[in-house]
Design a protein around this motif. Sequence first.
Motif, PDB file in Angstrom:
ATOM      1  N   GLN A 108       1.647  11.358  -0.188  1.00 21.03           N
ATOM      2  CA  GLN A 108       1.977   9.983   0.179  1.00 21.03           C
ATOM      3  C   GLN A 108       0.869   9.037  -0.263  1.00 21.03           C
ATOM      4  OE1 GLN A 108       2.825   9.574   4.400  1.00 21.03           O
ATOM      5  NE2 GLN A 108       3.774  11.595   4.420  1.00 21.03           N
ATOM      6  N   GLY A 109      -0.376   9.462  -0.047  1.00 20.52           N
ATOM      7  CA  GLY A 109      -1.526   8.637  -0.405  1.00 20.52           C
ATOM      8  C   GLY A 109      -1.548   8.307  -1.881  1.00 20.52           C
ATOM      9  N   LEU A 110      -1.142   9.268  -2.716  1.00 17.08           N
ATOM     10  CA  LEU A 110      -1.175   9.046  -4.157  1.00 17.08           C
ATOM     11  C   LEU A 110      -0.222   7.921  -4.552  1.00 17.08           C
ATOM     12  CD1 LEU A 110      -2.273   9.898  -6.891  1.00 17.08           C
ATOM     13  CD2 LEU A 110      -0.416  11.556  -7.064  1.00 17.08           C
ATOM     14  N   SER A 111       0.986   7.907  -3.978  1.00 17.34           N
ATOM     15  CA  SER A 111       1.909   6.829  -4.381  1.00 17.34           C
ATOM     16  C   SER A 111       1.404   5.475  -3.899  1.00 17.34           C
ATOM     17  CB  SER A 111       3.341   7.087  -3.905  1.00 17.34           C
ATOM     18  OG  SER A 111       3.361   7.853  -2.754  1.00 17.34           O
ATOM     19  N   VAL A 112       0.821   5.441  -2.700  1.00 19.57           N
ATOM     20  CA  VAL A 112       0.231   4.190  -2.227  1.00 19.57           C
ATOM     21  C   VAL A 112      -0.901   3.755  -3.159  1.00 19.57           C
ATOM     22  CG1 VAL A 112      -0.985   3.066  -0.322  1.00 19.57           C
ATOM     23  CG2 VAL A 112       0.834   4.699   0.167  1.00 19.57           C
ATOM     24  N   ALA A 113      -1.705   4.717  -3.584  1.00 19.20           N
ATOM     25  CA  ALA A 113      -2.853   4.398  -4.442  1.00 19.20           C
ATOM     26  C   ALA A 113      -2.391   3.783  -5.760  1.00 19.20           C
ATOM     27  CB  ALA A 113      -3.669   5.664  -4.702  1.00 19.20           C
ATOM     28  N   ILE A 114      -1.300   4.318  -6.315  1.00 17.22           N
ATOM     29  CA  ILE A 114      -0.812   3.774  -7.586  1.00 17.22           C
ATOM     30  C   ILE A 114      -0.334   2.331  -7.398  1.00 17.22           C
ATOM     31  CG2 ILE A 114       0.953   4.017  -9.373  1.00 17.22           C
ATOM     32  CD1 ILE A 114       0.797   7.049  -8.900  1.00 17.22           C
ATOM     33  N   ILE A 115       0.376   2.090  -6.301  1.00 15.57           N
ATOM     34  CA  ILE A 115       0.841   0.731  -6.027  1.00 15.57           C
ATOM     35  C   ILE A 115      -0.349  -0.221  -5.906  1.00 15.57           C
ATOM     36  CG2 ILE A 115       1.979  -0.724  -4.297  1.00 15.57           C
ATOM     37  CD1 ILE A 115       3.707   1.753  -3.627  1.00 15.57           C
ATOM     38  N   LEU A 116      -1.356   0.221  -5.170  1.00 19.15           N
ATOM     39  CA  LEU A 116      -2.512  -0.654  -4.953  1.00 19.15           C
ATOM     40  C   LEU A 116      -3.352  -0.823  -6.211  1.00 19.15           C
ATOM     41  CD1 LEU A 116      -3.552   0.390  -1.361  1.00 19.15           C
ATOM     42  CD2 LEU A 116      -2.519  -1.757  -2.107  1.00 19.15           C
ATOM     43  N   MET A 117      -3.330   0.182  -7.049  1.00 21.11           N
ATOM     44  CA  MET A 117      -4.024   0.048  -8.331  1.00 21.11           C
ATOM     45  C   MET A 117      -3.464  -1.164  -9.082  1.00 21.11           C
ATOM     46  SD  MET A 117      -3.745   2.649 -11.566  1.00 21.11           S
ATOM     47  CE  MET A 117      -2.083   2.141 -12.031  1.00 21.11           C
ATOM     48  N   VAL A 118      -2.142  -1.262  -9.132  1.00 22.51           N
ATOM     49  CA  VAL A 118      -1.513  -2.379  -9.836  1.00 22.51           C
ATOM     50  C   VAL A 118      -1.779  -3.691  -9.098  1.00 22.51           C
ATOM     51  CG1 VAL A 118       0.678  -3.344 -10.608  1.00 22.51           C
ATOM     52  CG2 VAL A 118       0.261  -0.878 -10.772  1.00 22.51           C
ATOM     53  N   ILE A 119      -1.572  -3.678  -7.784  1.00 24.64           N
ATOM     54  CA  ILE A 119      -1.721  -4.922  -7.021  1.00 24.64           C
ATOM     55  C   ILE A 119      -3.132  -5.483  -7.108  1.00 24.64           C
ATOM     56  CG2 ILE A 119      -1.785  -5.821  -4.658  1.00 24.64           C
ATOM     57  CD1 ILE A 119       0.702  -4.245  -4.079  1.00 24.64           C
ATOM     58  N   SER A 120      -4.121  -4.598  -7.054  1.00 23.33           N
ATOM     59  CA  SER A 120      -5.504  -5.072  -7.075  1.00 23.33           C
ATOM     60  C   SER A 120      -5.838  -5.732  -8.404  1.00 23.33           C
ATOM     61  CB  SER A 120      -6.462  -3.912  -6.800  1.00 23.33           C
ATOM     62  OG  SER A 120      -6.486  -3.046  -7.911  1.00 23.33           O
ATOM     63  N   GLU A 121      -5.012  -5.455  -9.429  1.00 22.51           N
ATOM     64  CA  GLU A 121      -5.278  -6.050 -10.745  1.00 22.51           C
ATOM     65  C   GLU A 121      -4.470  -7.319 -10.987  1.00 22.51           C
ATOM     66  OE1 GLU A 121      -6.093  -1.704 -12.813  1.00 22.51           O
ATOM     67  OE2 GLU A 121      -4.190  -2.745 -13.100  1.00 22.51           O
ATOM     68  N   LEU A 122      -3.548  -7.619 -10.079  1.00 26.12           N
ATOM     69  CA  LEU A 122      -2.705  -8.792 -10.277  1.00 26.12           C
ATOM     70  C   LEU A 122      -3.459 -10.072  -9.959  1.00 26.12           C
ATOM     71  CD1 LEU A 122       0.742  -7.674  -8.814  1.00 26.12           C
ATOM     72  CD2 LEU A 122      -0.019  -7.703 -11.182  1.00 26.12           C
ATOM     73  N   PHE A 123      -4.327  -9.997  -8.956  1.00 24.55           N
ATOM     74  CA  PHE A 123      -4.997 -11.211  -8.483  1.00 24.55           C
ATOM     75  C   PHE A 123      -6.075 -11.683  -9.445  1.00 24.55           C
ATOM     76  CE2 PHE A 123      -3.002  -9.715  -4.753  1.00 24.55           C
ATOM     77  CZ  PHE A 123      -2.798 -10.813  -3.951  1.00 24.55           C
ATOM     78  N   ALA A 124      -7.041 -10.801  -9.634  1.00 27.04           N
ATOM     79  CA  ALA A 124      -8.180 -11.218 -10.438  1.00 27.04           C
ATOM     80  C   ALA A 124      -8.702 -10.017 -11.192  1.00 27.04           C
ATOM     81  CB  ALA A 124      -9.280 -11.754  -9.522  1.00 27.04           C
TER      82      ALA A 124
END
Lengths: 268, 257
Positions: free
Chosen positions: B181-197
């Motif tokens: 479960q953690g891995l799929s969350v990590a992938i989502i957050l990888m993308v999100i953390s790059e959207l802002f700045a």
Amino acid sequence: MLDVRGIQKIYEGKGRTVEAVRDLTFSVGSGELVCIVGPSGSGKTTLLKIMSGLLQPTAGEVLVEGKRVDGPPPGMAVVFQEYGRSLFPWMTVRENVELPLKQKKLPAARRTELIDESLAAVGLAEAHGAYPWQLSGGMQQRVAIARAVAYEPQVLLMDEPFAAVDAQTRADLEDLIRDIWHRFQVTTLFVTHDIDEAVYLGQRVLILSSSPTVVRQDLAIDLPDARDQLTTRSSPRFAELRAQVYSQIHRPKEPAGEPASGAHPVAS
Amino acid sequence: MSVLRRTGYVLGLPVVLLVSWWFLSANSTDFFFPPLSRILESLREEWFGPRLTEDVWPSLYRLAAGYAVAIVVAVALGVLIGTSRIARGLLEPVLEFFRAIPPPVLVPIFILFFGLGDGMKILVIAFGCMWPILLNTVEGVRAVDSVLSDTGRVYGLSGWPRLRHLVLPSASPQIFAGLRQGLSVAIILMVISELFAADNGLGFAVVQAQRSFAVPETWAGMLMLGLLGFLLALLFRIVENRQLAWYHGLRRAQRSN
């Protein structure tokens, strides 16, 4: 070797206290094979847990070679009834036997020696690399016995180890226990609810009452030392001893005065 | 025969989807729905070209670092909470609160403290994906079988050896469930953390492509992310099957009895 003095155990529950064990006193000499037999719910497992230091008694004490037990003593091995939950399923047979030896910090050569010897003694010389769950129930219990023996304990405790295996396997394992006891000369305490098993295996049988538990009788088993399933079990003396144990265990349940066979007072 | 059939089942639907997409979009003149051939071309030229080192690797590096931090922290904390009643009493309310915070919200705050660099992104990933790992570790550690535990005590297993040989292996099936479960969350957050700045990374590149109306590249970026997630899940399965081989064997043995 093993002294049990005035053990009492009371479980405190919510608004309910249960006295599982009232007063147990007995001792087991060095190299003896003693069976403890009692009806279901007679606090046998409680007693075994107290002796192995896994449970604190409410009163009384257990001594191993004069030293008071207040945690699992180093010189004690236990074989549990639930072999499937007592072996580590992520380890092979060999690793299971080896783990306690590593904890004792034995050198590798000595460990190998002990593992090979004990696995051969239980007839599993070929199963080193298997995982416990790949083996039958009887074989798994053999592994647990090998692990206990390899540990070179001063006292070996067994908690109804054969209650969950089929009858044929059970007879084989009983003979294995006698064999191992002869070979390694280890002080053995064997807890069971099976009267025949207790008489067949033991030099002495401690008969427990139902809960709250006391020792009802300490019976010497004067059967010849060489025992086998066929002749020993069909001998007249075996039948007499068996009847004695039976009558002791069933005594309190029979109303006094009723001439049932189990109701006669028995001299020991 | 059965291997062929299984391969057929596995590949059947993806092939049908791709082929339909290919032909349905083949003559598309719609600016927003370019032909699949264009998208794949961009995937090959851009994503497997310069962007592989400029954007994909930095993203993967941050993902790996964040995931690793999360594993270490969550398993350590999980073992502590699972074994100590005091730790559980003290930490549980605080952790419940932190867990309730949606991790993307942390990005603006973490930017304030840690700037725009890799550190911020790694922390966002770690913070977000540690919860399933933590909770599953706690559950797994608490569920160690009582007979197994008694056996360990009888044979003198305590402290670190007990953790290593008894508690962690026994909890490992649960821990792996949390890791997945953690891995799929990590992938989502990888993308999100790059959207802002960000100035590189998969999320950044996709948004950048979209903003500059490079539509095929945007589509290709999406495909790239899907492909990446799929490969990581596959890799995870391989590792899990190796580590939990005993567990699957045990389960099979129990079922057949």
